[in-house]
Design a protein around this motif. Structure first.
Motif, PDB file in Angstrom:
ATOM      1  N   GLN A  72       0.825  -1.203   0.000  1.00 29.29           N
ATOM      2  CA  GLN A  72       0.000   0.000   0.000  1.00 29.29           C
ATOM      3  C   GLN A  72       0.867   1.264   0.000  1.00 29.29           C
ATOM      4  OE1 GLN A  72      -2.834  -0.135   3.250  1.00 29.29           O
ATOM      5  NE2 GLN A  72      -3.520  -2.172   2.654  1.00 29.29           N
ATOM      6  N   LYS A  73       1.904   1.262   0.803  1.00 31.18           N
ATOM      7  CA  LYS A  73       2.790   2.425   0.872  1.00 31.18           C
ATOM      8  C   LYS A  73       3.468   2.680  -0.480  1.00 31.18           C
ATOM      9  CE  LYS A  73       6.494   4.544   3.467  1.00 31.18           C
ATOM     10  NZ  LYS A  73       7.451   4.474   4.524  1.00 31.18           N
ATOM     11  N   ARG A  74       3.924   1.611  -1.149  1.00 30.25           N
ATOM     12  CA  ARG A  74       4.539   1.763  -2.478  1.00 30.25           C
ATOM     13  C   ARG A  74       3.543   2.331  -3.486  1.00 30.25           C
ATOM     14  NH1 ARG A  74       6.967  -3.429  -1.510  1.00 30.25           N
ATOM     15  NH2 ARG A  74       5.483  -4.351  -2.959  1.00 30.25           N
ATOM     16  N   ILE A  75       2.311   1.850  -3.433  1.00 33.55           N
ATOM     17  CA  ILE A  75       1.282   2.344  -4.357  1.00 33.55           C
ATOM     18  C   ILE A  75       0.988   3.820  -4.086  1.00 33.55           C
ATOM     19  CG2 ILE A  75      -1.154   2.138  -5.025  1.00 33.55           C
ATOM     20  CD1 ILE A  75      -0.848  -0.922  -4.456  1.00 33.55           C
ATOM     21  N   ILE A  76       0.850   4.187  -2.830  1.00 40.93           N
ATOM     22  CA  ILE A  76       0.561   5.579  -2.467  1.00 40.93           C
ATOM     23  C   ILE A  76       1.701   6.494  -2.903  1.00 40.93           C
ATOM     24  CG2 ILE A  76       0.274   7.166  -0.509  1.00 40.93           C
ATOM     25  CD1 ILE A  76      -1.300   4.801   0.858  1.00 40.93           C
ATOM     26  N   THR A  77       2.936   6.080  -2.663  1.00 38.33           N
ATOM     27  CA  THR A  77       4.096   6.895  -3.063  1.00 38.33           C
ATOM     28  C   THR A  77       4.164   7.014  -4.583  1.00 38.33           C
ATOM     29  OG1 THR A  77       5.256   6.143  -1.084  1.00 38.33           O
ATOM     30  CG2 THR A  77       6.586   7.178  -2.783  1.00 38.33           C
ATOM     31  N   SER A  78       3.897   5.933  -5.286  1.00 36.56           N
ATOM     32  CA  SER A  78       3.874   5.963  -6.753  1.00 36.56           C
ATOM     33  C   SER A  78       2.753   6.867  -7.260  1.00 36.56           C
ATOM     34  CB  SER A  78       3.695   4.554  -7.316  1.00 36.56           C
ATOM     35  OG  SER A  78       4.768   3.721  -6.935  1.00 36.56           O
ATOM     36  N   ALA A  79       1.618   6.848  -6.583  1.00 30.77           N
ATOM     37  CA  ALA A  79       0.486   7.708  -6.961  1.00 30.77           C
ATOM     38  C   ALA A  79       0.853   9.179  -6.792  1.00 30.77           C
ATOM     39  CB  ALA A  79      -0.736   7.357  -6.117  1.00 30.77           C
ATOM     40  N   HIS A  80       1.525   9.512  -5.695  1.00 28.45           N
ATOM     41  CA  HIS A  80       1.975  10.901  -5.500  1.00 28.45           C
ATOM     42  C   HIS A  80       2.927  11.311  -6.619  1.00 28.45           C
ATOM     43  CE1 HIS A  80       0.033  11.820  -1.742  1.00 28.45           C
ATOM     44  NE2 HIS A  80       0.472  10.696  -1.207  1.00 28.45           N
ATOM     45  N   ARG A  93      -7.938   8.235  -4.981  1.00 20.02           N
ATOM     46  CA  ARG A  93      -8.616   7.141  -4.296  1.00 20.02           C
ATOM     47  C   ARG A  93      -7.890   5.856  -4.642  1.00 20.02           C
ATOM     48  NH1 ARG A  93     -14.362   6.291  -6.223  1.00 20.02           N
ATOM     49  NH2 ARG A  93     -13.510   4.514  -7.307  1.00 20.02           N
ATOM     50  N   PHE A  94      -7.820   4.947  -3.696  1.00 15.55           N
ATOM     51  CA  PHE A  94      -7.089   3.695  -3.864  1.00 15.55           C
ATOM     52  C   PHE A  94      -8.065   2.522  -3.758  1.00 15.55           C
ATOM     53  CE2 PHE A  94      -4.246   6.936  -2.333  1.00 15.55           C
ATOM     54  CZ  PHE A  94      -3.213   6.845  -3.239  1.00 15.55           C
ATOM     55  N   ASP A  95      -8.220   1.822  -4.874  1.00 13.85           N
ATOM     56  CA  ASP A  95      -9.156   0.711  -4.963  1.00 13.85           C
ATOM     57  C   ASP A  95      -8.403  -0.597  -5.213  1.00 13.85           C
ATOM     58  OD1 ASP A  95     -10.971   2.816  -4.897  1.00 13.85           O
ATOM     59  OD2 ASP A  95     -11.774   2.458  -6.900  1.00 13.85           O
ATOM     60  N   ILE A  96      -9.071  -1.695  -4.919  1.00 17.11           N
ATOM     61  CA  ILE A  96      -8.532  -3.021  -5.222  1.00 17.11           C
ATOM     62  C   ILE A  96      -9.576  -3.778  -6.031  1.00 17.11           C
ATOM     63  CG2 ILE A  96      -7.752  -5.251  -4.313  1.00 17.11           C
ATOM     64  CD1 ILE A  96      -6.757  -3.754  -1.820  1.00 17.11           C
ATOM     65  N   ALA A  97      -9.140  -4.377  -7.134  1.00 20.26           N
ATOM     66  CA  ALA A  97      -9.993  -5.250  -7.940  1.00 20.26           C
ATOM     67  C   ALA A  97      -9.573  -6.688  -7.661  1.00 20.26           C
ATOM     68  CB  ALA A  97      -9.851  -4.926  -9.416  1.00 20.26           C
ATOM     69  N   GLU A  98     -10.470  -7.443  -7.058  1.00 23.43           N
ATOM     70  CA  GLU A  98     -10.231  -8.872  -6.839  1.00 23.43           C
ATOM     71  C   GLU A  98     -10.859  -9.617  -8.014  1.00 23.43           C
ATOM     72  OE1 GLU A  98     -10.342  -9.566  -2.073  1.00 23.43           O
ATOM     73  OE2 GLU A  98     -12.288  -9.468  -3.053  1.00 23.43           O
TER      74      GLU A  98
END
Length: 117
Positions: A72-80, A93-98
């Motif tokens: 999650q932290k890697r995704i958030i940092t990449s999003a920034h 917004r951070f979503d997950i597709a299962e």
């Protein structure tokens, strides 16, 4: 089916799903020094960063459970990084597709909005 092909199949399925609910996919497999984001899409209000987890049916844990705090932290940092690079002003917004593949190869999706922040 190998893991990479399974993941690609799940991402394509998720993009079709997102389009069907009115999202505009704008980037697939965004990579930067901090990590990768599977799909980036937009709605009228949000810039949505989607992590796709594709698994075969019958797994012990739900696919979203594999998106741990470190991921999650890697995704958030990449999003920034993405938002800064492209000067995005929308609310993130951070979503997950299962995505689940059954024994006959049919795919289904459980889409989790605001899965983490």
């Amino acid at each position: 089916m190998n893991t990479q092909k399974l993941g690609q199949k799940g991402e394509k399925f998720t993009i079709k799903y997102l389009k069907s609910i009115g999202y505009l996919p704008v980037y697939k497999n965004y990579r930067c020094a901090f990590g990768e984001i599977d799909i980036i899409a937009e709605t009228k209000t949000f810039i949505v960063f989607v992590e796709v987890k594709t698994r075969t049916a019958g797994q012990m844990l739900p696919p979203a459970s594999y998106v741990d705090k470190k991921k999650q932290k890697r995704i958030i940092t990449s999003a920034h990084n993405y938002m800064s690079k492209y000067k995005i002003k929308k609310q993130p917004r951070f979503d997950i597709a299962e995505v689940i593949v059954n024994e006959k190869g049919k795919l289904s999706i459980n889409y989790l909005e605001n899965a983490f922040a």
